[in-house]
Motif scaffolding. Structure first.
Motif, PDB file in Angstrom:
ATOM      1  N   LYS A 277       5.579   3.634  -9.063  1.00 57.75           N
ATOM      2  CA  LYS A 277       4.911   4.567  -9.237  1.00 57.75           C
ATOM      3  C   LYS A 277       4.128   3.580  -8.951  1.00 57.75           C
ATOM      4  O   LYS A 277       3.580   2.521  -9.094  1.00 57.75           O
ATOM      5  CB  LYS A 277       4.306   5.764  -9.302  1.00 57.75           C
ATOM      6  CG  LYS A 277       3.694   6.530  -8.728  1.00 57.75           C
ATOM      7  CD  LYS A 277       2.716   8.126  -9.868  1.00 57.75           C
ATOM      8  CE  LYS A 277       4.024   9.019  -9.225  1.00 57.75           C
ATOM      9  NZ  LYS A 277       3.162  10.333 -10.091  1.00 57.75           N
ATOM     10  N   SER A 278       2.774   3.163  -7.362  1.00 53.55           N
ATOM     11  CA  SER A 278       2.339   1.658  -7.085  1.00 53.55           C
ATOM     12  C   SER A 278       1.135   1.915  -7.982  1.00 53.55           C
ATOM     13  O   SER A 278       1.111   1.154  -8.287  1.00 53.55           O
ATOM     14  CB  SER A 278       2.626   1.550  -5.808  1.00 53.55           C
ATOM     15  OG  SER A 278       3.647   1.040  -5.255  1.00 53.55           O
ATOM     16  N   SER A 279       0.746   3.664  -8.323  1.00 51.10           N
ATOM     17  CA  SER A 279      -0.457   3.408  -9.174  1.00 51.10           C
ATOM     18  C   SER A 279      -0.424   2.554 -10.287  1.00 51.10           C
ATOM     19  O   SER A 279      -1.392   2.604 -11.384  1.00 51.10           O
ATOM     20  CB  SER A 279      -0.855   5.056  -8.974  1.00 51.10           C
ATOM     21  OG  SER A 279       0.138   5.820  -8.963  1.00 51.10           O
TER      22      SER A 279
ATOM     23  N   PRO B 235       7.743  14.887  -8.808  1.00 49.69           N
ATOM     24  CA  PRO B 235       6.264  13.907  -8.337  1.00 49.69           C
ATOM     25  C   PRO B 235       5.394  13.520  -9.642  1.00 49.69           C
ATOM     26  O   PRO B 235       4.918  12.822  -9.180  1.00 49.69           O
ATOM     27  CB  PRO B 235       5.201  14.723  -7.154  1.00 49.69           C
ATOM     28  CG  PRO B 235       5.816  16.249  -8.249  1.00 49.69           C
ATOM     29  CD  PRO B 235       7.389  16.330  -8.820  1.00 49.69           C
TER      30      PRO B 235
ATOM     31  N   ASN C 107       0.552  -1.216  -0.005  1.00 50.20           N
ATOM     32  CA  ASN C 107       0.151   0.075  -0.133  1.00 50.20           C
ATOM     33  C   ASN C 107       0.678   1.464   0.265  1.00 50.20           C
ATOM     34  O   ASN C 107       0.232   2.677   0.117  1.00 50.20           O
ATOM     35  CB  ASN C 107      -1.264   0.124   1.222  1.00 50.20           C
ATOM     36  CG  ASN C 107       0.062  -0.479   2.588  1.00 50.20           C
ATOM     37  OD1 ASN C 107       1.453   0.071   2.587  1.00 50.20           O
ATOM     38  ND2 ASN C 107      -0.962  -0.233   3.416  1.00 50.20           N
ATOM     39  N   GLY C 108       2.389   0.807  -0.504  1.00 51.94           N
ATOM     40  CA  GLY C 108       2.734   1.993  -0.138  1.00 51.94           C
ATOM     41  C   GLY C 108       2.569   3.136  -1.862  1.00 51.94           C
ATOM     42  O   GLY C 108       2.199   2.107  -2.699  1.00 51.94           O
ATOM     43  N   THR C 109       2.872   4.633  -1.928  1.00 54.61           N
ATOM     44  CA  THR C 109       3.333   5.304  -3.209  1.00 54.61           C
ATOM     45  C   THR C 109       4.351   4.532  -4.336  1.00 54.61           C
ATOM     46  O   THR C 109       3.224   4.546  -5.749  1.00 54.61           O
ATOM     47  CB  THR C 109       3.311   6.167  -2.561  1.00 54.61           C
ATOM     48  OG1 THR C 109       2.512   6.802  -1.096  1.00 54.61           O
ATOM     49  CG2 THR C 109       3.173   7.561  -3.862  1.00 54.61           C
ATOM     50  N   TYR C 110       4.950   3.710  -3.683  1.00 51.34           N
ATOM     51  CA  TYR C 110       6.420   3.818  -4.318  1.00 51.34           C
ATOM     52  C   TYR C 110       6.614   1.923  -3.866  1.00 51.34           C
ATOM     53  O   TYR C 110       6.668   1.468  -3.121  1.00 51.34           O
ATOM     54  CB  TYR C 110       7.280   4.424  -4.717  1.00 51.34           C
ATOM     55  CG  TYR C 110       7.136   5.685  -5.059  1.00 51.34           C
ATOM     56  CD1 TYR C 110       7.669   6.189  -6.367  1.00 51.34           C
ATOM     57  CD2 TYR C 110       6.795   7.005  -4.597  1.00 51.34           C
ATOM     58  CE1 TYR C 110       7.294   6.881  -7.469  1.00 51.34           C
ATOM     59  CE2 TYR C 110       6.526   8.219  -5.115  1.00 51.34           C
ATOM     60  CZ  TYR C 110       6.436   8.368  -6.335  1.00 51.34           C
ATOM     61  OH  TYR C 110       6.538   9.222  -7.448  1.00 51.34           O
TER      62      TYR C 110
END
Length: 189
Positions: A100-102, A49, A20-23
């Motif tokens: 980027k995890s997204s 960013p 669940n991290g951002t990266y």
């Protein structure tokens, strides 16, 4: 997370789903980061960013340091599209990517299960969906090279994995690469 041992690729895919991290940065157990690597990456994330993938050169670290070498050389941190990166540096080795995890979640790209040399397709898929990447001028990752490792050993499983990866790459090419660029793709991969 407890699951049956199904190999590196399945473990990485399970990790993607659970994270669940951002990266996301995948570090192999026998490799190591340079001092202050995480601080450097956090600083870059704050400054850029909009970047989907930060790409670090790898120091290929041999048992004999006289044989060490860095695989990507750029004078300054350089922004480009993922496809431009592939045209310049056709190497998608997984440990070089701070992702980027997204981007991973929205694209659904995952490692092909239960094969070796899994980076072959994953990196190409990743760079094809990354609008912007930042190639670092300094390496942050020490990529240990050992004789006897999977990468340096000829086995039946290794040979079959190469064949499987070739098929996956050709399937990707047919679906994603314009016909006029397919010969170049075949020559590179």
């Amino acid at each position: 997370i407890h699951q049956e041992n199904c190999g590196l690729t399945v473990a990485r895919n399970t990790g993607f789903e659970a994270s669940n991290g951002t990266y996301t940065w995948l570090v192999d157990s026998d490799d190591w980061l340079t001092n202050n690597a995480v601080d450097t990456v956090l600083s870059l994330i704050d400054s850029f960013p909009e970047i989907g993938v930060f790409i670090t050169p790898l120091l290929w670290a041999s048992d004999d340091p006289r044989h060490n070498w860095i695989d990507i050389l750029v004078d300054n941190n350089t922004t480009m599209s993922g496809i431009e990166y592939l045209e310049k540096f056709p190497n998608g080795a997984t440990p070089r990517n701070i992702m980027k995890s997204s981007l991973l979640k929205s694209s659904g790209i995952r490692f092909a299960p239960k094969i070796l040399h899994e980076d072959g397709l994953f990196g190409i898929e990743l760079y094809h969906i990354a609008d912007k990447v930042l190639v670092l001028s300094n390496y942050l990752y020490n990529y240990r090279q050992r004789s006897g490792s999977i990468m340096h050993t000829i086995t039946i499983k290794n040979a079959y994995s190469h064949i499987s990866m070739h098929k996956l790459l050709m399937d990707f090419m047919v679906k994603n690469i314009p016909i006029e660029k397919q010969n170049d793709f075949k020559l590179r991969y």
